[in-house]
Design an enzyme around this catalytic site. Sequence first.
Site, PDB file in Angstrom:
ATOM      1  N   CYS A  87      -4.086   5.415  -5.000  1.00  0.00           N
ATOM      2  CA  CYS A  87      -4.601   5.547  -6.370  1.00  0.00           C
ATOM      3  C   CYS A  87      -6.123   5.750  -6.326  1.00  0.00           C
ATOM      4  O   CYS A  87      -6.590   6.756  -5.819  1.00  0.00           O
ATOM      5  CB  CYS A  87      -4.182   4.336  -7.192  1.00  0.00           C
ATOM      6  SG  CYS A  87      -4.238   4.647  -8.967  1.00  0.00           S
ATOM      7  N   HIS A 204       1.916   3.752  -5.998  1.00  0.00           N
ATOM      8  CA  HIS A 204       1.575   2.441  -5.434  1.00  0.00           C
ATOM      9  C   HIS A 204       2.713   1.846  -4.606  1.00  0.00           C
ATOM     10  O   HIS A 204       3.479   1.024  -5.116  1.00  0.00           O
ATOM     11  CB  HIS A 204       1.279   1.462  -6.578  1.00  0.00           C
ATOM     12  CG  HIS A 204      -0.030   1.704  -7.254  1.00  0.00           C
ATOM     13  ND1 HIS A 204      -1.217   1.206  -6.777  1.00  0.00           N
ATOM     14  CD2 HIS A 204      -0.337   2.388  -8.377  1.00  0.00           C
ATOM     15  CE1 HIS A 204      -2.201   1.571  -7.586  1.00  0.00           C
ATOM     16  NE2 HIS A 204      -1.705   2.288  -8.561  1.00  0.00           N
ATOM     17  N   GLU A 206       2.471  -0.407  -2.402  1.00  0.00           N
ATOM     18  CA  GLU A 206       2.210  -1.836  -2.166  1.00  0.00           C
ATOM     19  C   GLU A 206       2.731  -2.718  -3.296  1.00  0.00           C
ATOM     20  O   GLU A 206       2.832  -3.932  -3.137  1.00  0.00           O
ATOM     21  CB  GLU A 206       0.708  -2.064  -1.935  1.00  0.00           C
ATOM     22  CG  GLU A 206      -0.163  -2.141  -3.182  1.00  0.00           C
ATOM     23  CD  GLU A 206      -0.462  -0.779  -3.815  1.00  0.00           C
ATOM     24  OE1 GLU A 206       0.120   0.241  -3.383  1.00  0.00           O
ATOM     25  OE2 GLU A 206      -1.273  -0.738  -4.772  1.00  0.00           O
TER      26      GLU A 206
END
Lengths: 232, 78
Positions: A87, A204, A206
């Site tokens: 990002c 994302h 994660e």
Amino acid sequence: MRVAVPVFPGSNCDHDALHACGTVMGWDTIPVWHQEPRLPAGTDLVFIPGGFSYGDYLRCGAIAALAPVMADVKRHADQGGLVLGVCNGFQILCEAQLLPGALLRNASLRFIHADVHLRVERADLPFTSALKAGEVFQVPIAHAEGNFTLEPGDLADLEARGGVAFRYCSPKGEIGEAFVPNGAMNGIAGIVNVRGNVLGMMPHPERVVDPRLGPTGGLGIFRSLAAALARG
Amino acid sequence: MKVRVSVQLKPGILDPQGKAVEQGLHGFGFAVEHVRIGRLIEMDVPGADAAEVKARAQAMCDKLLVNPVMEKASIEVL
């Protein structure tokens, strides 16, 4: 396995990165303040997290790219060390010229948060070796500037050298404008440098690695990294 | 010397912000097209030689103020 997570004023996904790498994967994970001139000794992976570094002043990632820690991130990358930017981290890598291109305002002009599907275009990278080429996985996006842009000639070069790691797609893996949430050229969600050790992506992974919190579509990338670093 | 740097998106680059403003202007009945939104940066640069000051402003554009993938700049020494 040692991971450094650079933290800038305005980073807000740093704790997601620390949780994914530290708690879920069990790696030695160290937050590094942007003013630090050096990464921790023995850093294997630099994870540049998402957020709004320096309030997105001037251009997203432009000021963060000049932070003292980034000089050492460049040195790490030049020596073949792994760098993952997610990002805002992707935007920073572009502004630091570790990756080509720029992330413009979404075509819709809106901040978009949504679950999207990605198709794996390169399964031979340290970031993707646990995935299969053509495999589809689901991850969330949350950004206002994810509209990946390159000059037409440079875009052709990027495609020709296999620089696209992930593309937005339908749940079945179909490619097309209808499945691109932000206007990104050729539906590009993530790219890799020529050497294959620096990867930037808007979605994302994660955020989707801990089964206690929900889906785990991002685990493939972290398992790939674990394998890559175990190999040395 | 006062320097004004005008940063514009390159012609081929989609400018959704400009498009939204253009539609807004159409809503008020204004006949406009090709609305593009840029950024204006003003600064005081020490020096007495306009050409030399302009060259330094150009260096600032190359280093930080402009992203050549999507933007171009024009520099004015006032």
